[in-house]
Scaffold this active site. Sequence first.
Site, PDB file in Angstrom:
ATOM      1  N   HIS A  40     -16.650 -30.864   8.445  1.00  0.00           N
ATOM      2  CA  HIS A  40     -16.342 -32.225   8.861  1.00  0.00           C
ATOM      3  C   HIS A  40     -16.561 -32.326  10.367  1.00  0.00           C
ATOM      4  O   HIS A  40     -16.402 -31.349  11.088  1.00  0.00           O
ATOM      5  CB  HIS A  40     -14.883 -32.556   8.492  1.00  0.00           C
ATOM      6  CG  HIS A  40     -14.505 -33.966   8.787  1.00  0.00           C
ATOM      7  ND1 HIS A  40     -14.113 -34.373  10.044  1.00  0.00           N
ATOM      8  CD2 HIS A  40     -14.480 -35.047   7.995  1.00  0.00           C
ATOM      9  CE1 HIS A  40     -13.875 -35.682   9.995  1.00  0.00           C
ATOM     10  NE2 HIS A  40     -14.076 -36.116   8.772  1.00  0.00           N
ATOM     11  N   ASP A  74     -13.954 -41.738   2.985  1.00  0.00           N
ATOM     12  CA  ASP A  74     -13.409 -41.444   4.314  1.00  0.00           C
ATOM     13  C   ASP A  74     -12.127 -42.233   4.569  1.00  0.00           C
ATOM     14  O   ASP A  74     -11.886 -42.696   5.682  1.00  0.00           O
ATOM     15  CB  ASP A  74     -14.430 -41.676   5.440  1.00  0.00           C
ATOM     16  CG  ASP A  74     -14.153 -40.796   6.658  1.00  0.00           C
ATOM     17  OD1 ASP A  74     -13.247 -39.940   6.586  1.00  0.00           O
ATOM     18  OD2 ASP A  74     -14.828 -40.974   7.686  1.00  0.00           O
TER      19      ASP A  74
HETATM   20  C1  1DF Z   1     -12.790 -41.283  12.592  1.00  0.00           C
HETATM   21  C2  1DF Z   1     -13.905 -41.110  11.761  1.00  0.00           C
HETATM   22  C3  1DF Z   1     -11.739 -40.372  12.546  1.00  0.00           C
HETATM   23  C4  1DF Z   1     -13.950 -40.041  10.901  1.00  0.00           C
HETATM   24  C5  1DF Z   1     -11.799 -39.319  11.661  1.00  0.00           C
HETATM   25  O1  1DF Z   1     -10.841 -38.374  11.603  1.00  0.00           O
HETATM   26  C6  1DF Z   1     -12.884 -39.150  10.798  1.00  0.00           C
HETATM   27  C7  1DF Z   1     -12.719 -42.405  13.521  1.00  0.00           C
HETATM   28  C8  1DF Z   1      -9.929 -38.263  12.682  1.00  0.00           C
HETATM   29  O2  1DF Z   1     -13.597 -43.307  13.445  1.00  0.00           O
HETATM   30  O3  1DF Z   1     -11.784 -42.440  14.337  1.00  0.00           O
HETATM   31  O4  1DF Z   1     -12.832 -38.188   9.907  1.00  0.00           O
HETATM   32  N1  1DF Z   1     -15.142 -39.856  10.138  1.00  0.00           N
HETATM   33  O5  1DF Z   1     -15.284 -38.902   9.364  1.00  0.00           O
HETATM   34  O6  1DF Z   1     -16.104 -40.646  10.335  1.00  0.00           O
HETATM   35 MN    MN Z   2     -13.984 -38.159   8.004  1.00  0.00          MN
END
Ligand code: 1DF
Ligand code: MN
Length: 373
Positions: free
Chosen positions: A209, A331
Amino acid sequence: MGWNRRAFIGATTLAAAGTLAAAQGHGAGDAAAGRRIRRIATEEAFSIPEIYRALAELGKSPSRNLDMILLRTMYTERRGFEKLGDRLLDLDDERIRIMDENGVDMHVLSLTAPGVQMFDTETAVSFAKLANDRLAEAIARHPARYAGLASFAPQDPKRAVKEMERAVRELGLHGFVVNSHTNNEYYDDQKYWPIFEVAEALDRAIYIHPRAPADTMAEPFRDYNMDSAMWGYGIETSTHALRLIMAGVFDRFPKLKIVLGHMGEGIPYWLWRIDYMSAAGVSLGRIKAKLKPSEYFRRNFLITTSGVEDPLVMQYCLEKLGAENIMWAIDYPYQPTEPAVKFMDSVSVPPEVREQIYHRNAERVFHIPEARA
Ligand code: 1DF
Ligand code: MN
């Protein structure tokens, strides 16, 4: 690959029928059986109060690491993010209600980024254990609704391996999650390879991730919100994945499975050029890998649809990688559930491909039992 361009075009009408069936409460493609397709979402975030509080505390320190931006806005200031925090911590109420409202059968849960990777080694080791225990408890409370990816602390590869074994053998967890680099180190460094060795031996995939770009490449990402999901996350994570390929990780561990979110973090688009240009690096002895990079990408990687609801990207990735290598994801709680479902219900693919992406690939890769008829 059981899918081609002609099938894609031909499937448009089928997909329309699927959407209609969904509107009638039957879901895509299986209206005749009176049952909709099982929907397993594969990049779904949670947290636990202990880790949530510790990240908030960490967010108060003056470090210039880019992930601190996330820690400050999400945990410390919490401006406008009350709901997000509640949603990360909730595994019994609103989450399941939202799943029910949208016909989502299962969340494959993972501790939210940056996981335990910004803590000191001892804290990280004990938090990984605690998070995995809580995850197993949540699955025990809702066995039909949750599967789980185990955390581990890369800070201590030896104890990471122990926790990975415990998580699968004793807790019955379904795979692993790691949020790219740890302390600005990448796992092509052979001191981390025991992690890959045990994942391969246990036949459990590692979901890499994103987290924000490492300190060693942070500067150009500081402005315009480029540190995180819009751009920085993908650059950090794709760079990490390429390092693993070039270092020969998949020659040493040919059955290892790596999962990348966000439609492969851009790598599928670059594969032709990466193949072409890697030849020079091979002849100079700087690239260790024996096969073409695209061959590893098809053999050792799966991608998920998290945060990319673009039918053209889906069409391209299906042709480039094959339907067996793509899994659906929402997500949650960072992306809304309803559009993620609508996207996957309506994208123009044959019914059997929709089934692969919605649940069959996840069942195979994460050893999730097929739903009872
Ligand atoms: C965000 C996006 C935050 C994802 C995430 O975990 C995350 C974000 C703190 O936009 O703040 O997993 N993502 O996977 O795109
Ligand atoms: Mn994510």
